[in-house]
Write a protein that holds these residues in place. Sequence first.
Motif, PDB file in Angstrom:
ATOM      1  N   GLY A  63     -18.451 -27.782 -74.529  1.00 52.26           N
ATOM      2  CA  GLY A  63     -18.980 -26.421 -74.514  1.00 52.26           C
ATOM      3  C   GLY A  63     -17.959 -25.434 -73.977  1.00 52.26           C
ATOM      4  O   GLY A  63     -17.807 -24.333 -74.503  1.00 52.26           O
TER       5      GLY A  63
ATOM      6  N   ILE B 114     -28.261 -29.637 -72.642  1.00 59.02           N
ATOM      7  CA  ILE B 114     -28.881 -29.762 -71.316  1.00 59.02           C
ATOM      8  C   ILE B 114     -28.802 -28.479 -70.505  1.00 59.02           C
ATOM      9  O   ILE B 114     -29.427 -28.381 -69.447  1.00 59.02           O
ATOM     10  CB  ILE B 114     -28.274 -30.928 -70.518  1.00 59.02           C
ATOM     11  CG1 ILE B 114     -26.839 -30.632 -70.081  1.00 59.02           C
ATOM     12  CG2 ILE B 114     -28.374 -32.235 -71.274  1.00 59.02           C
ATOM     13  CD1 ILE B 114     -26.355 -31.576 -68.991  1.00 59.02           C
TER      14      ILE B 114
ATOM     15  N   PHE C 288     -25.476 -23.044 -74.561  1.00 52.92           N
ATOM     16  CA  PHE C 288     -24.129 -23.590 -74.306  1.00 52.92           C
ATOM     17  C   PHE C 288     -24.069 -25.047 -74.776  1.00 52.92           C
ATOM     18  O   PHE C 288     -23.135 -25.465 -75.453  1.00 52.92           O
ATOM     19  CB  PHE C 288     -23.841 -23.495 -72.813  1.00 52.92           C
ATOM     20  CG  PHE C 288     -22.472 -23.924 -72.386  1.00 52.92           C
ATOM     21  CD1 PHE C 288     -22.245 -25.224 -71.957  1.00 52.92           C
ATOM     22  CD2 PHE C 288     -21.421 -23.034 -72.368  1.00 52.92           C
ATOM     23  CE1 PHE C 288     -20.983 -25.633 -71.544  1.00 52.92           C
ATOM     24  CE2 PHE C 288     -20.147 -23.420 -71.958  1.00 52.92           C
ATOM     25  CZ  PHE C 288     -19.933 -24.718 -71.540  1.00 52.92           C
ATOM     26  N   CYS C 289     -25.082 -25.840 -74.407  1.00 49.74           N
ATOM     27  CA  CYS C 289     -25.191 -27.244 -74.815  1.00 49.74           C
ATOM     28  C   CYS C 289     -26.633 -27.687 -74.610  1.00 49.74           C
ATOM     29  O   CYS C 289     -27.416 -26.965 -73.965  1.00 49.74           O
ATOM     30  CB  CYS C 289     -24.228 -28.120 -74.029  1.00 49.74           C
ATOM     31  SG  CYS C 289     -24.679 -28.350 -72.309  1.00 49.74           S
TER      32      CYS C 289
ATOM     33  N   VAL D   7     -23.158 -28.592 -65.204  1.00 47.77           N
ATOM     34  CA  VAL D   7     -24.594 -28.732 -64.948  1.00 47.77           C
ATOM     35  C   VAL D   7     -24.824 -29.768 -63.857  1.00 47.77           C
ATOM     36  O   VAL D   7     -25.675 -29.600 -62.984  1.00 47.77           O
ATOM     37  CB  VAL D   7     -25.340 -29.140 -66.232  1.00 47.77           C
ATOM     38  CG1 VAL D   7     -26.833 -29.296 -65.964  1.00 47.77           C
ATOM     39  CG2 VAL D   7     -25.091 -28.141 -67.349  1.00 47.77           C
TER      40      VAL D   7
ATOM     41  N   ARG E 284     -26.905 -37.911 -67.997  1.00 54.59           N
ATOM     42  CA  ARG E 284     -26.984 -36.645 -67.253  1.00 54.59           C
ATOM     43  C   ARG E 284     -28.429 -36.448 -66.851  1.00 54.59           C
ATOM     44  O   ARG E 284     -29.242 -36.091 -67.669  1.00 54.59           O
ATOM     45  CB  ARG E 284     -26.516 -35.483 -68.128  1.00 54.59           C
ATOM     46  CG  ARG E 284     -25.013 -35.324 -68.190  1.00 54.59           C
ATOM     47  CD  ARG E 284     -24.534 -34.879 -69.492  1.00 54.59           C
ATOM     48  NE  ARG E 284     -23.144 -34.468 -69.474  1.00 54.59           N
ATOM     49  CZ  ARG E 284     -22.124 -35.259 -69.193  1.00 54.59           C
ATOM     50  NH1 ARG E 284     -22.336 -36.502 -68.833  1.00 54.59           N
ATOM     51  NH2 ARG E 284     -20.886 -34.832 -69.243  1.00 54.59           N
TER      52      ARG E 284
ATOM     53  N   CYS F  79     -14.973 -30.516 -71.308  1.00 52.89           N
ATOM     54  CA  CYS F  79     -16.357 -30.145 -71.615  1.00 52.89           C
ATOM     55  C   CYS F  79     -16.351 -29.493 -72.992  1.00 52.89           C
ATOM     56  O   CYS F  79     -15.750 -28.418 -73.158  1.00 52.89           O
ATOM     57  CB  CYS F  79     -16.888 -29.175 -70.561  1.00 52.89           C
ATOM     58  SG  CYS F  79     -18.319 -28.222 -71.100  1.00 52.89           S
TER      59      CYS F  79
ATOM     60  N   HIS G  68     -17.923 -36.904 -65.320  1.00 53.08           N
ATOM     61  CA  HIS G  68     -16.888 -37.677 -66.018  1.00 53.08           C
ATOM     62  C   HIS G  68     -15.465 -37.305 -65.628  1.00 53.08           C
ATOM     63  O   HIS G  68     -14.518 -37.925 -66.117  1.00 53.08           O
ATOM     64  CB  HIS G  68     -17.064 -37.588 -67.531  1.00 53.08           C
ATOM     65  CG  HIS G  68     -16.935 -36.218 -68.103  1.00 53.08           C
ATOM     66  ND1 HIS G  68     -17.933 -35.278 -67.991  1.00 53.08           N
ATOM     67  CD2 HIS G  68     -15.932 -35.624 -68.790  1.00 53.08           C
ATOM     68  CE1 HIS G  68     -17.554 -34.176 -68.602  1.00 53.08           C
ATOM     69  NE2 HIS G  68     -16.349 -34.349 -69.088  1.00 53.08           N
TER      70      HIS G  68
ATOM     71  N   CYS H 185     -18.564 -31.706 -65.860  1.00 52.98           N
ATOM     72  CA  CYS H 185     -19.823 -31.153 -66.378  1.00 52.98           C
ATOM     73  C   CYS H 185     -20.411 -30.232 -65.320  1.00 52.98           C
ATOM     74  O   CYS H 185     -20.865 -30.690 -64.269  1.00 52.98           O
ATOM     75  CB  CYS H 185     -20.795 -32.275 -66.701  1.00 52.98           C
ATOM     76  SG  CYS H 185     -22.404 -31.663 -67.187  1.00 52.98           S
TER      77      CYS H 185
END
Length: 398
Positions: A271, A290, A287-288, A331, A221, A269, A369, A329
Motif C-alpha cells: 500500500g 485491513i 489503503f488495503c 496497522v 494480521r 508495504c 514482517h 505494517c
Amino acid sequence: MNSSSIARILAGCSWRVQRNLLRFALNGHRTVRAFEQRIREGKPFFPAFLMLSITNQCNLRCRGCWVSQTKPSSQLSLNQIQGIIDTAAKYRSYFFGILGGEPLFYPELLTIFRKNPKVYFQLYTNGTMLDEKIAGELAKLGNVTPLISIEGLETESRRRRGRDDVFARSISGLEAAVRAKLFTGVTASINMKNFDELVSRDYLDFLVSKGVHYIWYFIYRPCGPDPDCSNALDREHVLKLRRFLVEQRKTAKILILDAYWDADGHAQCPGAMGLSHHIAPNGAVEFCPILQSAGGFLNEDSSNLEEIFQKETILSNLRQFSTKQGRDCMVIRSPHELLEELKKNHAQDSSGRSAFYRELEERTPMPCHDVPGGEIPEKSAMYRFGKRNYFFGFGAYG
Ligand code: SF4
C-alpha cells in the motif's frame, strides 16, 4: 520459479488456462512498467493493482477476520465493478484480486469474468463452495485463478474457522479446481498456531501431491472484533518464515509467493508503494483490506474512482505516513500513530461496524514482517529476477 514448478503448470493446466496465464504475465509486465513511469514522471496516480471485496457475505467466521458480515449483505454492484475494470484499463491495469467475505456468494460472479475475457482475476475463496460445476465454468473462461485459503490442517482449521468440516471441504474445492485443470493456488495467513503445520516441506509436498501450482504465504494480521493477538508471529518466527521461503524456493516443485520482502529481503508495504489498494463491499476506497478507513466512496458507476485517487488526499497522505513510519505494517506496528493520522485527515471509518478506530486505540503495537538487521536475500536467481523487476520499492523508501 524453478523448472519443475513450471513443468507442473504446463502439465496440469489446460491450454486455455495457460494462454490466459501468459497474457497475464505479459500484461503484468506492462502494468508495472506503466505504474513505474507514472511515478517517475509525476503523472496522476493510479495503483498498479486493485483488490476488490465484492461482498461481505460468508459461510465462515474466522478468528482475526476484518470483514463485518451484515444482514442483508453489502456488495459492490456489477455496474460499479465494471466501472472499476474499465477505469483501470486506462492505466494498463488488467489484474484484480477478488475477495469477500466469500466471493462465491456473489450471484453474478461468473458474469464479471465472462464480460472481461482479457482481464485476469485471482479469486480468494475458502474453497468450501467451489464444486465441479463452478470449477468447470472457470475452466471454460480460463482467466481466473482460484486461490484457496487453508488456515491449518483439520484441528487448527476447526479452531480458527469455527466449523468442523472446513478443512475437508476446502480440500475438495481444491481438488475440483485441479481436476478442471485450473492454475490453482493455496494461501494461508501464518500465525503461531499453524506455523509448524504450514511452514514445512511436508506441507508443500502435500500440496504438490494434490496438484496445487502455487502457495501464497501471508503473515497473520490480528484484525476485526476478535483479533486473537496472542496468535501473531513473534520476531523469531518471522525470520524462520523468511528463511523457509528463501530455502524452499530453490527446490520446491511449487511456486512460493509473498508480498512482503524485496529481492534483498527488505520489508515493504504494497500500500505504501501505491502498488495496490483496496475497494470494500460498501464502495469505500481503502489503503488495503485491513485498514478500514475510506479515502472516498465510489458512486453508482465508479466514475469517481480517478478523482478519489487523484483529487482526494487521504490515500496519498497515508502512503507518505506509512513510509515515514518505516517499512513494516503500520496497522500492526503503529496503530496509535495511524489513528492520529486518520483523525487528522478526517478519514471515515469504513469497517461497517463503526469500531475500527476503537480497535486501533485498544491495539498493542506489535512487530510484523520488518526485522531490521535480519534481511535475508533471495537465493533463487529466478525469484531474485522477479522481485527486482516487479516487486521493489518504486521509490517509496528512497
Ligand atoms: S498496511 Fe500492512 S496489511 Fe496493509 S498493505 Fe501495508 S503491510 Fe499490508
